[in-house]
Design a protein around this motif. Structure first.
Motif, PDB file in Angstrom:
ATOM      1  N   MET A   1      76.378  42.625  -5.784  1.00 14.22           N
ATOM      2  CA  MET A   1      75.317  41.620  -5.478  1.00 14.22           C
ATOM      3  C   MET A   1      74.213  41.868  -4.780  1.00 14.22           C
ATOM      4  O   MET A   1      73.321  41.301  -4.939  1.00 14.22           O
ATOM      5  CB  MET A   1      76.225  40.287  -5.040  1.00 14.22           C
TER       6      MET A   1
ATOM      7  N   GLU B   1      71.173  34.296  -3.190  1.00 16.89           N
ATOM      8  CA  GLU B   1      70.613  34.919  -4.537  1.00 16.89           C
ATOM      9  C   GLU B   1      69.808  33.709  -5.247  1.00 16.89           C
ATOM     10  O   GLU B   1      68.635  33.789  -5.859  1.00 16.89           O
ATOM     11  CB  GLU B   1      71.478  35.434  -5.522  1.00 16.89           C
ATOM     12  N   ARG B   2      70.230  32.649  -4.985  1.00 15.96           N
ATOM     13  CA  ARG B   2      69.914  31.394  -5.930  1.00 15.96           C
ATOM     14  C   ARG B   2      69.090  30.395  -4.911  1.00 15.96           C
ATOM     15  O   ARG B   2      68.776  28.967  -4.871  1.00 15.96           O
ATOM     16  CB  ARG B   2      70.930  30.630  -6.518  1.00 15.96           C
TER      17      ARG B   2
ATOM     18  N   GLN C   1      70.534  41.726  -5.449  1.00 16.18           N
ATOM     19  CA  GLN C   1      69.488  40.906  -4.708  1.00 16.18           C
ATOM     20  C   GLN C   1      68.190  41.858  -4.099  1.00 16.18           C
ATOM     21  O   GLN C   1      67.248  41.401  -3.879  1.00 16.18           O
ATOM     22  CB  GLN C   1      70.308  40.081  -3.639  1.00 16.18           C
TER      23      GLN C   1
ATOM     24  N   ARG D   1      80.352  38.853 -12.570  1.00 14.44           N
ATOM     25  CA  ARG D   1      80.786  38.186 -11.284  1.00 14.44           C
ATOM     26  C   ARG D   1      81.813  37.532 -11.326  1.00 14.44           C
ATOM     27  O   ARG D   1      82.923  37.477 -10.149  1.00 14.44           O
ATOM     28  CB  ARG D   1      79.387  37.867 -10.692  1.00 14.44           C
ATOM     29  N   THR D   2      81.963  36.477 -12.061  1.00 20.25           N
ATOM     30  CA  THR D   2      83.100  35.477 -12.062  1.00 20.25           C
ATOM     31  C   THR D   2      84.422  36.169 -12.120  1.00 20.25           C
ATOM     32  O   THR D   2      85.156  35.788 -11.547  1.00 20.25           O
ATOM     33  CB  THR D   2      82.750  34.396 -13.266  1.00 20.25           C
TER      34      THR D   2
ATOM     35  N   SER E   1      76.144  34.180  -3.440  1.00 21.25           N
ATOM     36  CA  SER E   1      75.277  33.592  -4.562  1.00 21.25           C
ATOM     37  C   SER E   1      74.364  32.520  -4.235  1.00 21.25           C
ATOM     38  O   SER E   1      73.209  32.132  -5.029  1.00 21.25           O
ATOM     39  CB  SER E   1      76.409  32.882  -5.441  1.00 21.25           C
TER      40      SER E   1
ATOM     41  N   ASN F   1      77.131  34.557 -14.866  1.00 25.02           N
ATOM     42  CA  ASN F   1      77.297  35.992 -14.772  1.00 25.02           C
ATOM     43  C   ASN F   1      78.882  36.123 -15.026  1.00 25.02           C
ATOM     44  O   ASN F   1      79.485  36.100 -13.752  1.00 25.02           O
ATOM     45  CB  ASN F   1      76.780  36.474 -13.419  1.00 25.02           C
TER      46      ASN F   1
ATOM     47  N   ASN G   1      76.760  27.651 -13.604  1.00 24.34           N
ATOM     48  CA  ASN G   1      76.805  28.782 -12.611  1.00 24.34           C
ATOM     49  C   ASN G   1      77.883  29.858 -12.800  1.00 24.34           C
ATOM     50  O   ASN G   1      77.810  30.809 -12.678  1.00 24.34           O
ATOM     51  CB  ASN G   1      76.735  28.035 -11.172  1.00 24.34           C
TER      52      ASN G   1
ATOM     53  N   THR H   1      81.317  36.084  -2.364  1.00 26.58           N
ATOM     54  CA  THR H   1      80.572  35.778  -3.650  1.00 26.58           C
ATOM     55  C   THR H   1      79.715  34.580  -3.587  1.00 26.58           C
ATOM     56  O   THR H   1      78.488  34.439  -4.045  1.00 26.58           O
ATOM     57  CB  THR H   1      81.627  35.690  -4.772  1.00 26.58           C
TER      58      THR H   1
END
Length: 830
Positions: free
Chosen positions: A280, A729-730, A284, A475-476, A726, A472, A468, A722
Motif C-alpha cells: 500500500m 489513500e482515499r 500510494q 488487499r482484502t 486505506s 481491491n 470498498n 490496512t
C-alpha cells in the motif's frame, strides 16, 4: 541520495511504519522470550546439578528394566565399602511422599501439574542444606523443604501428616531444608530406616553414591564394577551429572521447540501484514517513485530505497521485540513459580534480529520490485497506478496446490498410523497455501454476500463499505489471510479438543464397567500409589460387593520395554468391559492376556510363549491364555498379579476397582468416609471420570488457544494498518463524499462496516478450513482413540462474533481520523 530519500520517507510515514513495526515486535517478542526463558532455565539447572552431584565420584544403580527399579541390597553396600579408594558411601532412598496442609490437601503444586512429591532419606552431603532445625533421627521425625512447609502452614516443632503409599503418618517437623530450586518439587526427608520402610523396602537402597580417596573417577568406577553382582552397574559422577542434565535439556528442548512453533506462526502472520503495508505504501507513492526514476534513479536504487525502509522497520521492531521478549520471559518465570535471574546469551539477540529483519525484508521485497518497475513517464500522469499482475497465474498455482493438498489428505485418510497423520498434515499445509493464493478470487463472492445485510440495513454507508472491500480483492485477501491463519489453527485445536472430549466420553461409557475406581491424586505418573490395605478397607463398606487391586509395572516383553497392568482377570475384565476375541479372560498357570493388535504384531495365538524380563533381573516365559479387543484402559497386556508380586520391588497399586449393590449417593459417601485415613485418594464414578478427562482436555485446548491468540492479535493490528493506509489513500475521495452530504457519523460507520466485512471474511475462511482440517485429522487418528468427530458449533460461532468485534475495534482509530478530516483540504489532496 537514495539513502536520504529512505530516511525522508521513514520520517514522513512514521505512524504507518510504527503499525508495521508492531507486527514485527510481537513476533520477535515471542521468539526472544522463549529463548531467554529456556536459556535462563538451562543455566539454573546447570548450577543446581553441579551443586547436587559435586562430591559424587561413582554411583551404583540397577541396569534392569523398569527405569532401574531394582533396589540395591545392603550387602552390596558392604562390598563396595571394602573397595580400595572408596570413601563416604551413601545409600539413597527415594519415593513418593506428600505433606498434608491444615485442610487435608497435599501441599505444594497440584498433582495434576506433574510436579513430584519426593520422599528421601537425609544425607549430609545430598546437595541440600538445612536452613533451620536439624536432620530427622527417628521414625516420628521429618524435615521439609521451606516452600512446602510454608504452603502447609507448619514450621520446626509442629506436627504434620505425611502421605506415602500406606496410611497417613503423623510426624514432627524437626528441620527445614533449602533445596535451591527443584522446579516446585516438594521434598520430605526421613532418617534412612524410616525412608526404607515407607518408600522402598527395609535393607535396600535406590542407588549408591560415593567419593574417591584418591583414584580418578574412571579408575574407581572400574574397581567398584568388579565387585558388583549381575544386574548392577557403576558409573562416574561426571556421567551421572551429564545424564541428569541431558534429561532436563531434553525436556527444555521440547518446550523451546513447542513455544517456537507458535512464535513462528505469529511471525508468519506478521509477514502478511508487512507485505500488505509495503504494497500500500508503494501504491500510494507511485508518482513519487516515478519522479525518482525520471530524474535518473535506476531500478536497483529504487528497490534498495524501499528495502532500506524495511531494514529500518526490522531493526527497530527487533530491538523493541527483544526488550518485550525479556518481559515475556519474566512473565513465564512468574507463571512457572520461579524467581531465578534472567540469563542473556547471544542466541536470542542473534535470532531476534535475524527473524525480525529477514522477515521484514523478504515481505517487502516484492512490493519493492514492483516499485522499481514504475516507468518514469508515469510521473506526468494524474491517474497513475501501480501495475498489477493478472490473477491467472495465481489462480492456477493456488488451484494446483489446493488439489495436491487435498490428494495428500485423501491418501493420509486411506492409511493409518503416524505416516497417515504426516500426509494429512502436509496436505493441510498445501491446502492452506492454496486457499491463501485463491483468496482474492474467493473474496469477491464471499464479501458480496457478507456485505449484503449491511447494504440493506445501513443504506449508503453499507453499500460504500461493501464496494470498498471489493475494490481491491488482493488487499482484502491479504488482510483477511492473516486473520484466517490464526483462526484456522484455533479452530483445528478446538475441533480436536471437542473430538477428544466426545471420544473419551464414549470410551468411558463403553469400557468402564465398575461402579467406582479409587486412585491416588496425580496417579502413577506422579509416583503416587494406593496403599495395600485400601482394598480390604473398602470390602468392609456396607453395600460394596467387591474391591480388587490393579497394579502397574514395567517389563521387557518380547524384547520391548512396555508398561503393563496386573490384576485378577475376572475383576479386570469386568472393570474395563474386556471383550475376549480368542481364548479366555483367565490366566491359568503362567498365563498372560494380550490385545488383538499386540498379538498380530508379534504373531501370537492362544498358547504362544511370551518371553518377559522383570525389573528384579529375573526372566520368565508366559503363555498367551487370551486375546482381547483393543482397550485403552488396560493397554496391550495384562499379567497375573501373582507373577507381578513375585517380581515387584515395591508393589505399585494404580487403582482399586469397586462394585456396589447400589452405586448411589449413600454408598459413595460411605466409601469416602471409609477412606478418611487416606486423604490423598480420590473416588470416581463414571461421571467423575468424564469430568476429569474433560478438564484435562480443556486445559490443553485453553493453553494452545491462548498461544495462538498472539497471531490473532497481530492480524488485528494488520486490519488497523490496512484501514489506516486505506483512509490516507482515499483522502480526496473521502473529502468528496463529505462534500456531497455524507456525514461524519455515516463516514465512520462506512469504515467500521468495511473493517467488519474484512474480519468476518477472514474468520469464515479460517473457521471453514479449520473444521475441514480437524475432520481430516480426526479420521487419520481414529485408530488412536479419536473415534467420534465433534464440531463445537457454539464455540466457533463465538469466534465469528469475536472476529466481528475485532473488526469494530480495528476501525476505531482509522474511522476517527477519517471523521476529523477537513473537507476542503481533503478535496484538494492529490
Amino acid at each position: 541520495m537514495m539513502a536520504r530519500v529512505t530516511l525522508r520517507n521513514l520520517a514522513a510515514h512514521k505512524i504507518r511504519l510504527v503499525l508495521t513495526a508492531v507486527a514485527v515486535i510481537l513476533g520477535v517478542a515471542f521468539v526472544a522470550g522463549t529463548l531467554i526463558f529456556t536459556d535462563s532455565m538451562n543455566r539454573q539447572f546447570d548450577d543446581m546439578f553441579s551443586r547436587i552431584g559435586q562430591n559424587v565420584a561413582v554411583s551404583v544403580r540397577a541396569t534392569d528394566v523398569g527405569g532401574g527399579g531394582r533396589p540395591v541390597p545392603a550387602a552390596v553396600v558392604e562390598s563396595v565399602k571394602k573397595v580400595d579408594g572408596v570413601e563416604n558411601v551413601v545409600g539413597n532412598v527415594t519415593g513418593y511422599a506428600g505433606v498434608l496442609d491444615r485442610d487435608g490437601e497435599v501441599a505444594g503444586a497440584p498433582a495434576e501439574q506433574g510436579v513430584p512429591k519426593l520422599g528421601v532419606n537425609w544425607a549430609d552431603d545430598a546437595g541440600f542444606t538445612m536452613a533451620s532445625g536439624r536432620a530427622p533421627r527417628g521414625p516420628g521425625e521429618a524435615a521439609l523443604d521451606t516452600a512446602t512447609a510454608q504452603d502447609a502452614g507448619v514450621g520446626v516443632g509442629d506436627s504434620v501428616r505425611v502421605v506415602t503409599s500406606g496410611p497417613v503418618q503423623r510426624m514432627t517437623v524437626v528441620g527445614l531444608i533449602d533445596t535451591g530450586d527443584l522446579m516446585g518439587a516438594s521434598v520430605t526427608a526421613f532418617d534412612t530406616a524410616t525412608a526404607q520402610r515407607l518408600l522402598l523396602r527395609p535393607g535396600y537402597f535406590t542407588d549408591l553414591q560415593m567419593e574417591s580417596a584418591g583414584p580418578s573417577e574412571s579408575k574407581l568406577r572400574d574397581r567398584v564394577a568388579a565387585v558388583l553382582p549381575d544386574g548392577f552397574e557403576a558409573i562416574t559422577g561426571e556421567q551421572l551429572r551429564e545424564e541428569t542434565k541431558s534429561e532436563v535439556a531434553q525436556v527444555m528442548g521440547f518446550f523451546r521447540t513447542f513455544m517456537l512453533v507458535f512464535a513462528l506462526i505469529s511471525v508468519f502472520v506478521g509477514a502478511f501484514i508487512i507485505f500488505n503495508t509495503f504494497s500500500m505504501l508503494v501504491a500510494q507513492r507511485t508518482r513519487e517513485l516515478a519522479l525518482l526514476r525520471a530524474i535518473g534513479a535506476a531500478r536497483p536504487q529504487v528497490t534498495r530505497a524501499v528495502l532500506g525502509e524495511a531494514v529500518a522497520v526490522g531493526v527497530v521492531g527487533s530491538t523493541l521485540g527483544l526488550a518485550a521478549g525479556a518481559g515475556l520471559a519474566l512473565a513465564l518465570q512468574g507463571v512457572a513459580g520461579l524467581d531465578a535471574r534472567l540469563v542473556f546469551t547471544p542466541t536470542p539477540v542473534i535470532w531476534s534480529y535475524a527473524v525480525g529483519i529477514v522477515v521484514t525484508v523478504v515481505s517487502a521485497y516484492f512490493p519493492a520490485r514492483r516499485a522499481a518497475k514504475i516507468p518514469p513517464v508515469a510521473a506526468m500522469r494524474d491517474d497513475v497506478a501501480l501495475p498489477q499482475r493478472s490473477l491467472r497465474i495465481r489462480v492456477a498455482l493456488g488451484s494446483l496446490l489446493t488439489a495436491a493438498g487435498a490428494a495428500l489428505i485423501a491418501a493420509g485418510l486411506a492409511g493409518s498410523g503416524n505416516g497417515a497423520v504426516a500426509l494429512v498434515g502436509g496436505g493441510a499445509f498445501g491446502v492452506f497455501i492454496g486457499v491463501t493464493m485463491l483468496a482474492p478470487v474467493i473474496s469477491v463472492p464471499v464479501v458480496t454476500v457478507l456485505g449484503a445485510p449491511f447494504a440493506r440495513l445501513l443504506g449508503a454507508p453499507g453499500r460504500l463499505a461493501r464496494r470498498n472491500a471489493l475494490r481491491n480483492p488482493r488487499r482484502t485477501a491479504a488482510t483477511a489471510a492473516a486473520l484466517m491463519i490464526g483462526l484456522a489453527l484455533i479452530t483445528v485445536v478446538n475441533v480436536l479438543g471437542a473430538t477428544m472430549r466426545t471420544s473419551v466420553d464414549r470410551q468411558i461409557e463403553d469400557q468402564f464397567g465398575a461402579d467406582y475406581i479409587v486412585q491416588a491424586a496425580g496417579g502413577a505418573a506422579a509416583g503416587a500409589s494406593v496403599g495395600p490395605d485400601v482394598a480390604g478397607t473398602l470390602a468392609k463398606v456396607p453395600g460394596v460387593e467387591d474391591a480388587s487391586m490393579i497394579y502397574g509395572g514395567r517389563a521387557e516383553i518380547a524384547g520391548e520395554e512396555v508398561r503393563y497392568v496386573a490384576g485378577d482377570a475376572a475383576a479386570v475384565a469386568h472393570a474395563v468391559r474386556l471383550e475376549t476375541v480368542a481364548g479366555k479372560a483367565e490366566f491359568g498357570p503362567d498365563g498372560i492376556l494380550v490385545s488383538e493388535d499386540n498379538a498380530k504384531e508379534h504373531g501370537w495365538t492362544v498358547g504362544s510363549p511370551v518371553p518377559v524380563r522383570f525389573p528384579d533381573g529375573q526372566s520368565a516365559t508366559l503363555r498367551v491364555s487370551g486375546i482381547y479387543a483393543e482397550n485403552a484402559m488396560v493397554g496391550g497386556q495384562i499379567v497375573d498379579p501373582r507373577v507381578y508380586l513375585a517380581h515387584a520391588v515395591k508393589p505399585q497399586i494404580d487403582l482399586v476397582v469397586v462394585d456396589a449393590a447400589d452405586a448411589g449417593a449413600a454408598t459413595t459417601k460411605a466409601i469416602e468416609d471409609a477412606l478418611g485415613a487416606y486423604p490423598n485418594l480420590e473416588v470416581s464414578d463414571q461421571a467423575a471420570l468424564k469430568d476429569e478427562a474433560r478438564a484435562q482436555v480443556d486445559t490443553m485446548v485453553t493453553a494452545l488457544t491462548t498461544l495462538l491468540m498472539m497471531s490473532v492479535i497481530i492480524a488485528a493490528v494488520g486490519v488497523v494498518n490496512t484501514l489506516a493506509l486505506s483512509v490516507i489513500e482515499r483522502t480526496r475521495e473521502i473529502g468528496l463524499l463529505r462534500a456531497i452530504g455524507l456525514g461524519r457519523r455515516q463516514l465512520r460507520r462506512m469504515i467500521r462496516v468495511e473493517s467488519i466485512v474484512i474480519a468476518v471474511f477472514g474468520a469464515v475462511l479460517g473457521i471453514g478450513i479449520g473444521v475441514a482440517f480437524g475432520a481430516a485429522l480426526q479420521n487419520a487418528l481414529a485408530d488412536q482413540g479419536l473415534t467420534v468427530l465433534s464440531v463445537p458449533v457454539l464455540t466457533l460461532c463465538a469466534y465469528m462474533a469475536v472476529a466481528a468485534v475485532i473488526g469494530v475495534l480495528a476501525a476505531l482509530w482509522p474511522a476517527w481520523r477519517a471523521g476529523r478530516m477537513d473537507v476542503l483540504q481533503a478535496i484538494s489532496t492529490e
